[in-house]
Design an enzyme around this catalytic site. Structure first.
Site, PDB file in Angstrom:
ATOM      1  CG  ASP A 101      -1.848  -1.112   1.312  1.00  0.00           C
ATOM      2  OD1 ASP A 101      -2.170  -1.664   0.244  1.00  0.00           O
ATOM      3  OD2 ASP A 101      -2.274  -1.454   2.429  1.00  0.00           O
ATOM      4  CB  ILE A 102       0.089   4.770  -0.919  1.00  0.00           C
ATOM      5  CG1 ILE A 102       0.894   6.036  -1.203  1.00  0.00           C
ATOM      6  CG2 ILE A 102      -1.069   5.059   0.020  1.00  0.00           C
ATOM      7  CD1 ILE A 102       0.152   7.080  -2.009  1.00  0.00           C
TER       8      ILE A 102
END
Ligand code: URA
Length: 238
Positions: A101-102
């Site tokens: 994920d970011i």
């Protein structure tokens, strides 16, 4: 490409030797024994000879220490991608094996070997991914049993595969999982009434993030490291 030609091209075996090995049932494609020399294979197939994975020559393999704020996509209109941290020829051929994920940091594997990219994150490869995480709420010791048994995530029909939780502190733990479902670690903690506030991937299979790599740095993998990703690492070995 024909299977016999493929094997001959990635080993120093003659086509005649390859045909004999095929006859002896020494070759599997995606885990199934194949004896037909004309069987068609492509980059996505996993070809093994006597249990050893055969990789096409010339492929590139990297580990990258992903910082927060970068996405693991080939392109993104809004955010910087991890590929913006890399300076290699033919960047368009490189892809991530197992996205983060970011807001997750840590080990990201990048390659132009399509077969390897699909195989590493796949649950069937038994390549456990180990995450170090911090939570918002106290970690209930009973979570270890729940994660070992598998939990249901939202509407999904199958429980998560057995995962190992090692509680390091009231709000800190290591979690090793085989799958790579969407936001899996965060959703597993959500399923037991907790919330992950920071997440960092430390290892994939037998491969640890190199502690010399600062966030945003990357380096090529050694041959041993490439193979380590396929080692049938049990959770205990991670
Ligand atoms: N699980 C998550 O929730 N996020 C990641 O980035 C990786 C695993």
């Amino acid at each position: 490409m024909r299977l016999d030609r493929y094997i001959a091209s990635v080993t120093d075996l003659s086509r005649k030797d390859v045909k004999r090995l095929l006859k002896d049932a020494s070759v599997t494609v995606d885990g199934e024994c194949v004896r037909d020399p004309a069987f068609q294979v492509n980059d996505e197939h996993s070809v093994e000879l006597d249990g050893q994975n055969l990789r096409a020559p010339g492929h590139r393999y990297f580990m990258l220490h992903k910082p927060e704020g970068y996405v693991c996509a080939d392109k993104d209109r809004l955010h910087a991608t991890v590929f913006e941290l890399m300076f290699e020829d033919n960047m368009e051929r490189l892809h991530v094996a197992g996205r983060l994920d970011i807001d997750t940091t840590g080990l990201v594997l990048v390659s132009d070997d399509g077969q390897w990219i699909h195989r590493v994150p796949s649950p069937t490869s038994q390549c456990f991914k180990r995450y170090r995480l911090q939570t918002a709420e106290l970690i209930d010791p009973r979570c270890a049993k729940r994660f070992a048994e598998g939990v249901y995530l939202g509407e999904e029909k199958r429980r998560t595969l057995p995962a190992q939780l090692e509680i390091l502190g009231e709000f800190e733990a290591l979690l090793s999982i085989q799958e790579g479902r969407y936001h899996q670690v965060k959703r597993m903690f959500g399923a037991v009434g907790n919330r992950v506030v920071s997440l960092h991937r430390e290892a994939i299979g037998g491969l640890m993030l190199d502690s010399d790599l600062e966030e945003g740095e990357y380096r090529a993998l050694s041959e041993d490291e490439i193979d380590a990703c396929f080692a049938q690492a049990g959770v205990d070995e991670l």
